[in-house]
Design a protein around this motif. Structure first.
Motif, PDB file in Angstrom:
ATOM      1  N   PRO A 122       0.805  -1.223   0.000  1.00 50.64           N
ATOM      2  CA  PRO A 122       0.000   0.000   0.000  1.00 50.64           C
ATOM      3  C   PRO A 122       0.839   1.275   0.000  1.00 50.64           C
ATOM      4  N   ALA A 123       2.141   1.151   0.294  1.00 52.60           N
ATOM      5  CA  ALA A 123       2.996   2.344   0.334  1.00 52.60           C
ATOM      6  C   ALA A 123       3.515   2.727  -1.044  1.00 52.60           C
ATOM      7  N   CYS A 124       4.101   1.738  -1.775  1.00 57.19           N
ATOM      8  CA  CYS A 124       4.686   2.044  -3.089  1.00 57.19           C
ATOM      9  C   CYS A 124       3.816   1.566  -4.243  1.00 57.19           C
ATOM     10  N   ARG A 125       2.736   0.803  -3.920  1.00 58.28           N
ATOM     11  CA  ARG A 125       1.773   0.285  -4.898  1.00 58.28           C
ATOM     12  C   ARG A 125       2.369  -0.776  -5.816  1.00 58.28           C
ATOM     13  N   ALA A 131      -1.636  -5.200   6.341  1.00 60.97           N
ATOM     14  CA  ALA A 131      -1.459  -4.095   7.279  1.00 60.97           C
ATOM     15  C   ALA A 131       0.009  -3.713   7.345  1.00 60.97           C
ATOM     16  N   VAL A 132       0.268  -2.421   7.436  1.00 62.56           N
ATOM     17  CA  VAL A 132       1.644  -1.932   7.567  1.00 62.56           C
ATOM     18  C   VAL A 132       2.064  -2.041   9.023  1.00 62.56           C
ATOM     19  N   VAL A 133       3.221  -2.684   9.268  1.00 57.57           N
ATOM     20  CA  VAL A 133       3.736  -2.846  10.626  1.00 57.57           C
ATOM     21  C   VAL A 133       4.482  -1.574  11.011  1.00 57.57           C
ATOM     22  N   LEU A 171       0.310  -9.914   6.778  1.00 54.67           N
ATOM     23  CA  LEU A 171      -0.675 -10.449   5.856  1.00 54.67           C
ATOM     24  C   LEU A 171      -1.836 -11.097   6.602  1.00 54.67           C
ATOM     25  N   PRO A 172      -3.079 -10.817   6.189  1.00 57.77           N
ATOM     26  CA  PRO A 172      -4.246 -11.389   6.859  1.00 57.77           C
ATOM     27  C   PRO A 172      -4.400 -12.872   6.563  1.00 57.77           C
ATOM     28  N   VAL A 173      -4.839 -13.624   7.576  1.00 57.28           N
ATOM     29  CA  VAL A 173      -4.964 -15.080   7.473  1.00 57.28           C
ATOM     30  C   VAL A 173      -6.383 -15.488   7.817  1.00 57.28           C
TER      31      VAL A 173
END
Length: 236
Positions: A10-13, A42-44, A82-84
């Protein structure tokens, strides 16, 4: 082979491929996490130990176990969590999720966990260590109550492990402090270092019977003294 899935940062696409790891359950089943493709990563920003793990049930024996939560480091510097959704068994021949509930043999106690992570971060070193200790037969691995002199402490029933991901060789003091802490808890101990050991540390470990391992960059622990060789062969 493990499955690779595309993940968009989501930061650099930019889109990166993430190789989904597989881990051993206590029942002998090799399982892989199923990523939630509908939820964004999600960004850590800040780390907490409780957030580093995810509890899921083995799809074969229904036993709950804690697995390292999957993360991807983007070249732009962003770390993604990453969502699980669940865990699925892996077919040994095809590398894909296996839907037939057939029995599986127990894992060998040879210190060869499936798909160890490439060591890029301290978290990778911890993940590789957890997988290795589980493959030896140690269960219920968690963060140790006492902080070690260097690196990260892990604990399991009857065992203390110290993971040192630093760039300096472990010292004699590091090894002796781990041994003393284990003695006070009536537990065995094991040391895993990314940079190896000073000469006096290896001599002291041989004298005290502390198994020493070097974690290579492929995530594979290599025994470097007789005590480690015995543990690698015999397991827990």
């Amino acid at each position: 082979m493990s499955e690779s899935v595309p993940v968009r940062c989501p930061a650099c696409r930019c889109e990166r491929l993430y190789a989904v790891p597989a881990w051993p359950c206590a029942c002998g089943t090799t399982v892989t996490l199923v990523l939630d493709g509908a939820a964004p990563p999600a960004v850590v920003v800040h780390r907490a130990w409780a957030e580093e793990w995810i509890t899921l049930r083995c799809p074969r024996c229904a036993r709950p176990a804690q697995w390292p939560r999957p993360e991807l480091g983007c070249p732009c510097g962003t770390v993604l969590r990453l969502p699980v959704t669940e865990a699925a068994p892996v077919d040994a021949d095809s590398g894909s999720p296996d839907t037939a509930p057939t029995a599986r043999p127990a894992l060998p106690r040879a210190g060869r966990p499936p798909h160890p992570p490439t060591i890029r971060t301290a978290r990778d070193a911890v993940t590789a260590t957890v997988l290795y200790l589980r493959s030896l037969g140690f269960r219920d691995i968690r963060r140790a109550d006492q902080r070690p002199t260097a690196g990260i402490g892990l604990a399991a029933p009857g065992l203390l492990a110290q993971v040192d991901p630093s760039a300096r060789p472990a010292s004699l003091r590091d090894v002796e402090c781990l041994w003393l802490t284990a003695m006070t808890e009536s537990a065995r101990c094991v040391y895993l270092s990314l940079a190896g050991y000073a000469d006096d540390a290896r001599a002291g470990a041989d004298r005290l019977g502390v198994p020493l391992f070097v974690l290579d960059l492929t995530g594979t622990p290599r025994p470097v003294n007789p005590a480690a060789g015995t543990l690698d062969t015999d397991g827990a």
